[in-house]
Design an enzyme around this catalytic site. Structure first.
Site, mmCIF file in Angstrom:
data_model
loop_
_atom_site.group_PDB
_atom_site.id
_atom_site.type_symbol
_atom_site.label_atom_id
_atom_site.label_comp_id
_atom_site.label_asym_id
_atom_site.label_seq_id
_atom_site.Cartn_x
_atom_site.Cartn_y
_atom_site.Cartn_z
ATOM 1 N N SER B 20 8.103 -2.924 -4.038
ATOM 2 C CA SER B 20 7.370 -3.239 -2.967
ATOM 3 C C SER B 20 8.288 -3.335 -1.471
ATOM 4 C CB SER B 20 6.535 -4.479 -2.824
ATOM 5 O OG SER B 20 5.923 -4.787 -1.773
ATOM 6 N N LYS B 44 3.614 -1.801 0.043
ATOM 7 C CA LYS B 44 4.289 -2.877 0.843
ATOM 8 C C LYS B 44 3.328 -4.056 0.831
ATOM 9 C CE LYS B 44 5.928 -3.660 5.328
ATOM 10 N NZ LYS B 44 6.564 -4.674 4.916
ATOM 11 N N ASN B 125 3.200 -11.714 -4.576
ATOM 12 C CA ASN B 125 4.401 -11.974 -3.843
ATOM 13 C C ASN B 125 4.710 -13.406 -3.593
ATOM 14 O OD1 ASN B 125 6.702 -11.976 -2.469
ATOM 15 N ND2 ASN B 125 6.280 -10.323 -1.062
ATOM 16 N N CYS B 128 9.033 -13.485 -1.377
ATOM 17 C CA CYS B 128 9.711 -13.107 -0.425
ATOM 18 C C CYS B 128 10.494 -14.360 0.453
ATOM 19 C CB CYS B 128 8.800 -12.441 0.802
ATOM 20 S SG CYS B 128 9.679 -12.057 2.160
ATOM 21 N N LYS B 163 5.634 -11.439 -9.133
ATOM 22 C CA LYS B 163 7.037 -11.270 -8.678
ATOM 23 C C LYS B 163 7.710 -12.436 -8.348
ATOM 24 C CE LYS B 163 9.677 -7.849 -6.245
ATOM 25 N NZ LYS B 163 9.485 -6.719 -5.168
ATOM 26 N N ILE B 189 13.647 -8.624 -10.067
ATOM 27 C CA ILE B 189 13.713 -9.652 -9.106
ATOM 28 C C ILE B 189 13.551 -9.257 -7.661
ATOM 29 C CG2 ILE B 189 15.389 -11.038 -10.519
ATOM 30 C CD1 ILE B 189 17.621 -9.961 -8.591
ATOM 31 N N GLY B 242 18.458 -3.096 -7.593
ATOM 32 C CA GLY B 242 19.417 -2.535 -7.740
ATOM 33 C C GLY B 242 19.537 -0.964 -8.405
ATOM 34 N N GLY B 263 13.869 0.314 -5.825
ATOM 35 C CA GLY B 263 13.611 -0.195 -4.533
ATOM 36 C C GLY B 263 14.629 0.543 -3.284
#
Lengths: 263, 300
Positions: B20, B44, B125, B128, B163, B189, B242, B263
């Site tokens: 996202s 998103k 989420n 964040c 998440k 993560i 990553g 991502g």
């Protein structure tokens, strides 16, 4: 938008201290480009992953060549400066909206490394109307100037300002324009934020297009990283962040909200 | 030979989705390559109302990674449902909506609004790092996680994934709380809290001072988190952090992820997800696997 993994560099020369001209052979991308758009260049270094958005300075669609001017600002541009003719580089573009060329007399105002994107615009303005009056105001730090000859070829009049007064008007482009009676035609500008903020006050009776710069993540709208504050009365706080890369980089001055500060 | 995976009853044609916030609302990518090949698209974050996000600069590069402090800028659920969702549903793959909020009621409002829409999965989420209220405040406290997930689960008509943030002492404890509250799966993560300084301006680089670190630099932390959580929960995990190659993705599957999300790499190389899907397929063939699911958690 086209992603060219290995575009051949035809030239990469230092014009003045830390400012380089890179010419890249990429007919597919050149064909699609228009003035005011930019391309992403990638370092190819795994420690430096983000693209560097560089605006298009000159296009030769016939030869398939894109000319870019960039200044060494950090790690990525330093890597670019180390490249030589016949090396290859990954190029992705064209990106952004570009300038919308208007009819009639045009005023171009460029400051420092904001000058290059106005050159292809000057060429486009000249091509679309050979009799058009085009005045360019170019601002530099000192006598180390670049692209002035190229603007002279395309414009009716080129005025230069330097911060230290070593060439032309002593001061910035806003003061130079004020000293000549202000702006009375459609104006297109690119340069540091204080210059753009000053111009938007000066050009209240003319249409003014500003090309902005912001730190970008992707360059094509996905990350929403390159926020530009625009007026929006419908929004909760009276403003809305647009994306410099997709909604810009060219904005109409009246739509922008400038903050105080030196960024 | 199969790349199919099943997550909480939802069939994916392959185990690859997008993280996202790195894929916009998909329309930014749809002109660049065939996004229907993805196992799922995670869009998103969506809040009940429009959020303006953080002041710029929002992006900075760091060694092998990047910082972002976008702050979940979004147009709100009504705009999402009316303006974005129809095109998303026409893509032809699973759609996962990332749900964000400042309060518990915010999250529930978005989930309720989506309950009648044809989205396939929800991602809560609670991780964040770039918003002052909500978000990570829930995801760093196992009691709040439990309470929020329970409330959201009651409202949810689609499988609810949670998440998680790595910015905690024990990520497995938060995952366990989410599972106990009824979460259908765990996504991990989110970004690692970080910062940078602009030495020319002598100021923090980001307008928000702190931001979330992502990209290849964080992969070992992400992989470790998936490995730890897999040991503690029995619900599926979508692993991310990553990933930029098929080999990276395979590592996450072996650590215990049933699927993976790409991502930051989406921002660097549009279309990289297709290379990753193809690479996973090659891996399955070369190793004579019947199904990609054969390797999930195999490293334990």
């Amino acid at each position: 938008m086209i992603d060219v993994e290995k575009a051949i560099i035809l030239e990469n020369t230092e014009l003045i201290h830390d400012v380089y001209r890179m010419r890249i052979n990429s007919p597919e991308i050149a064909e699609l480009c228009k003035p005011g758009q930019f391309v992403n260049l990638y370092t190819g270094d795994a420690s430096s992953i983000l693209p560097r958005p560089i605006s298009i300075c000159r296009l030769d669609k016939k030869l398939g060549v894109i000319t870019l001017l960039y200044r060494i600002e950090g790690k990525g541009t330093r890597i670019f400066a180390g490249l030589k003719a016949d090396d290859s580089i990954r190029v992705f573009g064209p990106l952004g909206n570009g300038f919308k060329v208007q009819n009639g007399t045009a005023v171009l105002i460029g400051g420092g490394i904001g000058i290059p994107p106005l050159l292809e615009l000057a060429a486009d303005l000249r091509r679309t109307d050979p009799d058009r009056i085009i005045t360019a105001y170019l601002g530099y730090r000192d006598k180390n100037i670049f692209l002035a000859d190229e603007f002279n070829e395309l414009c009716s009049n080129v005025e230069i300002a330097t911060d230290d007064g070593s060439i032309g008007f002593h001061g910035n482009t806003c003061d130079l324009i004020k000293s000549q009676g202000g702006i009375s035609a459609t104006a297109y500008a690119c340069g540091p934020i204080p210059m753009l903020r000053g111009l938007s006050k000066l050009a209240q009776n003319s249409k003014l297009f500003l090309s902005l710069e912001e730190r970008m993540g992707c360059g094509f709208g996905a990350c929403v990283g390159c926020a530009v504050k625009t007026a929006n009365t419908a929004a909760e706080q009276g403003f809305h962040y647009k994306r410099c890369c997709m909604d810009g980089p060219v904005f109409i001055a009246d739509d922008l909200v400038f903050e105080d500060g030196d960024r | 030979m199969s790349l199919n995976v099943s997550l909480s009853g939802i069939e994916w044609k392959n185990p690859v989705t997008t993280a996202s916030g790195t894929f916009g609302t998909a329309k930014e990518m749809s002109g660049l390559y065939d996004i229907s090949r993805l196992g799922a698209i995670t869009v998103k974050g969506v809040a009940p109302m429009a959020w303006s996000g953080n002041p710029p600069p929002r992006i900075g590069e760091t060694y092998g990674g990047m910082l972002n402090a976008v702050g979940l800028q979004n147009g709100g659920i009504d705009s999402f449902v009316n303006d974005e969702l129809p095109d998303l549903l026409a893509v032809g793959t699973n759609i996962i909506v990332n749900v964000c909020g400042r309060t518990m009621e915010d999250y529930v409002a978005v989930i309720e609004r989506l309950s009648t829409e044809k989205v396939d999965m929800l991602e809560l989420n609670i991780s964040c790092p770039n918003v002052s209220k909500g978000g990570i405040a829930f995801g760093t406290n196992s009691e709040l996680t439990f309470e929020l997930v329970k409330m959201c689960k009651q409202a949810a008509r689609q499988p609810l994934y949670v998440k998680l943030s790595p910015n905690v002492t024990d990520i497995a404890e938060i995952a366990t709380a989410a599972e106990a509250a009824g979460a259908d799966g765990i996504t991990l993560i989110n970004t690692l809290l970080g910062m940078s300084i602009d030495i020319k301006r002598k100021k923090p680089l980001l307008g928000n001072v702190f931001g979330g670190l992502s990209g290849p630099a964080i992969m070992p932390v992400a992989l470790r988190s998936v490995y730890q959580v897999y040991k503690k929960v029995s619900i599926p995990i979508i692993g991310m952090g990553g990933i930029s190659s098929a080999e990276d993705a395979v590592m996450f599957l072996m650590a215990g992820a049933s699927a993976v999300a790409v991502g930051t790499a989406n921002l660097i190389k549009p279309g990289i997800v297709l290379d990753i899907i193809d690479g996973i397929e090659d891996y399955v063939k070369e190793n004579g696997l019947k199904s990609i699911t054969d390797i999930v958690g195999i490293a334990h």
